[in-house]
Design a protein around this motif. Structure first.
Motif, mmCIF file in Angstrom:
data_model
loop_
_atom_site.group_PDB
_atom_site.id
_atom_site.type_symbol
_atom_site.label_atom_id
_atom_site.label_comp_id
_atom_site.label_asym_id
_atom_site.label_seq_id
_atom_site.Cartn_x
_atom_site.Cartn_y
_atom_site.Cartn_z
ATOM 1 N N GLU A 96 0.982 -1.260 -0.005
ATOM 2 C CA GLU A 96 0.017 0.076 -0.072
ATOM 3 C C GLU A 96 0.807 1.289 -0.223
ATOM 4 O OE1 GLU A 96 -2.367 -0.504 3.376
ATOM 5 O OE2 GLU A 96 -3.763 -1.821 2.484
ATOM 6 N N ARG A 97 0.587 2.235 -0.658
ATOM 7 C CA ARG A 97 1.376 3.446 -0.748
ATOM 8 C C ARG A 97 0.230 4.640 -0.672
ATOM 9 N NH1 ARG A 97 3.857 0.331 -4.672
ATOM 10 N NH2 ARG A 97 5.747 -0.023 -4.360
ATOM 11 N N ASP A 98 0.731 5.749 -0.175
ATOM 12 C CA ASP A 98 -0.325 7.008 -0.091
ATOM 13 C C ASP A 98 -0.260 7.580 -1.342
ATOM 14 O OD1 ASP A 98 -0.284 10.047 1.948
ATOM 15 O OD2 ASP A 98 -1.514 9.011 0.777
ATOM 16 N N ILE A 99 -1.395 7.278 -2.128
ATOM 17 C CA ILE A 99 -1.550 7.831 -3.443
ATOM 18 C C ILE A 99 -1.691 9.388 -3.563
ATOM 19 C CG2 ILE A 99 -2.781 7.569 -5.565
ATOM 20 C CD1 ILE A 99 -3.183 4.940 -4.974
ATOM 21 N N MET B 78 1.084 11.862 -4.318
ATOM 22 C CA MET B 78 2.088 11.797 -5.580
ATOM 23 C C MET B 78 1.307 12.104 -6.464
ATOM 24 S SD MET B 78 2.994 7.822 -4.561
ATOM 25 C CE MET B 78 4.669 7.572 -5.567
ATOM 26 N N THR B 79 1.971 12.510 -7.746
ATOM 27 C CA THR B 79 1.414 13.139 -8.772
ATOM 28 C C THR B 79 1.312 11.944 -9.925
ATOM 29 O OG1 THR B 79 3.578 13.562 -9.787
ATOM 30 C CG2 THR B 79 2.653 15.344 -8.785
ATOM 31 N N LYS B 80 2.050 10.613 -9.820
ATOM 32 C CA LYS B 80 1.729 9.623 -10.713
ATOM 33 C C LYS B 80 1.483 8.367 -9.692
ATOM 34 C CE LYS B 80 4.283 6.910 -14.094
ATOM 35 N NZ LYS B 80 5.391 6.729 -14.617
ATOM 36 N N GLN B 81 0.498 7.684 -10.152
ATOM 37 C CA GLN B 81 -0.015 6.452 -9.224
ATOM 38 C C GLN B 81 1.059 5.408 -9.366
ATOM 39 O OE1 GLN B 81 -3.827 5.297 -10.259
ATOM 40 N NE2 GLN B 81 -4.765 6.889 -9.053
ATOM 41 N N PRO B 82 1.722 4.873 -8.304
ATOM 42 C CA PRO B 82 2.492 3.759 -8.344
ATOM 43 C C PRO B 82 1.832 2.655 -8.908
ATOM 44 C CG PRO B 82 1.686 3.738 -6.029
ATOM 45 C CD PRO B 82 1.050 4.844 -6.756
ATOM 46 N N THR B 83 2.545 1.548 -9.630
ATOM 47 C CA THR B 83 2.185 0.539 -10.442
ATOM 48 C C THR B 83 2.507 -0.852 -9.794
ATOM 49 O OG1 THR B 83 2.306 1.697 -12.533
ATOM 50 C CG2 THR B 83 2.108 -0.350 -12.541
ATOM 51 N N ALA C 236 -9.931 5.088 -0.241
ATOM 52 C CA ALA C 236 -9.878 6.534 -0.849
ATOM 53 C C ALA C 236 -10.293 7.657 -0.007
ATOM 54 C CB ALA C 236 -10.341 6.620 -2.098
ATOM 55 N N SER D 203 -7.846 7.986 3.020
ATOM 56 C CA SER D 203 -6.758 8.822 2.582
ATOM 57 C C SER D 203 -7.055 10.125 2.257
ATOM 58 C CB SER D 203 -5.952 8.188 1.451
ATOM 59 O OG SER D 203 -6.796 8.366 0.149
#
Length: 125
Positions: A6-9, A12-17, A110, A113
């Motif tokens: 899990e990451r804090d989206i 970030m400007t670009k979502q992790p993949t 969502a 966050s």
């Protein structure tokens, strides 16, 4: 299962993949199997899904969603370079429909966050 990924989206400007390599690493971490066996597990799952879709079968994973194919009808398109009309034939495309549980989980994550109270959450009054 994927708690470690899990990451804090929101920041970030670009979502992790999440990649196949990430999935293999997660299977490796959770099962403590050898890397080759972890790769084999992930590959087997993907191959099974692909083969079933090729046969026209529906795949249903309870609590996650279902995969099936849909027919996209043929149409007349345009070549972007020349502008010439091109006939695009009908084709089968894969389609994924998430389960209600997956939708609810994604939406509650969502909302959490974003700092919004989650509806139905007993800790929020």
């Amino acid at each position: 299962m994927l708690e470690g990924l899990e990451r804090d989206i929101g920041t970030m400007t670009k979502q992790p993949t999440l990649t196949k390599a990430n999935l293999i690493e997660e299977v490796l971490r959770v099962t403590e199997l050898a890397r080759k066996e972890s790769e084999s597990i992930v590959e087997t799952i993907f191959d099974s899904i692909i083969k079933s879709l090729q046969k026209g079968e529906k795949i249903e994973i309870r609590g996650f969603g279902s995969f099936r194919t849909r027919t996209r009808r043929g149409r007349i398109g345009r070549n972007p370079k020349t502008g010439a009309k091109v006939e695009v034939p009908a084709k089968e495309i894969p389609f994924f429909k998430p389960s209600r549980e997956l939708k609810d989980f994604v939406n509650s994550a969502a909302a959490a966050s974003a700092g919004e109270p989650v509806s139905g959450d007993p800790t929020q009054t």
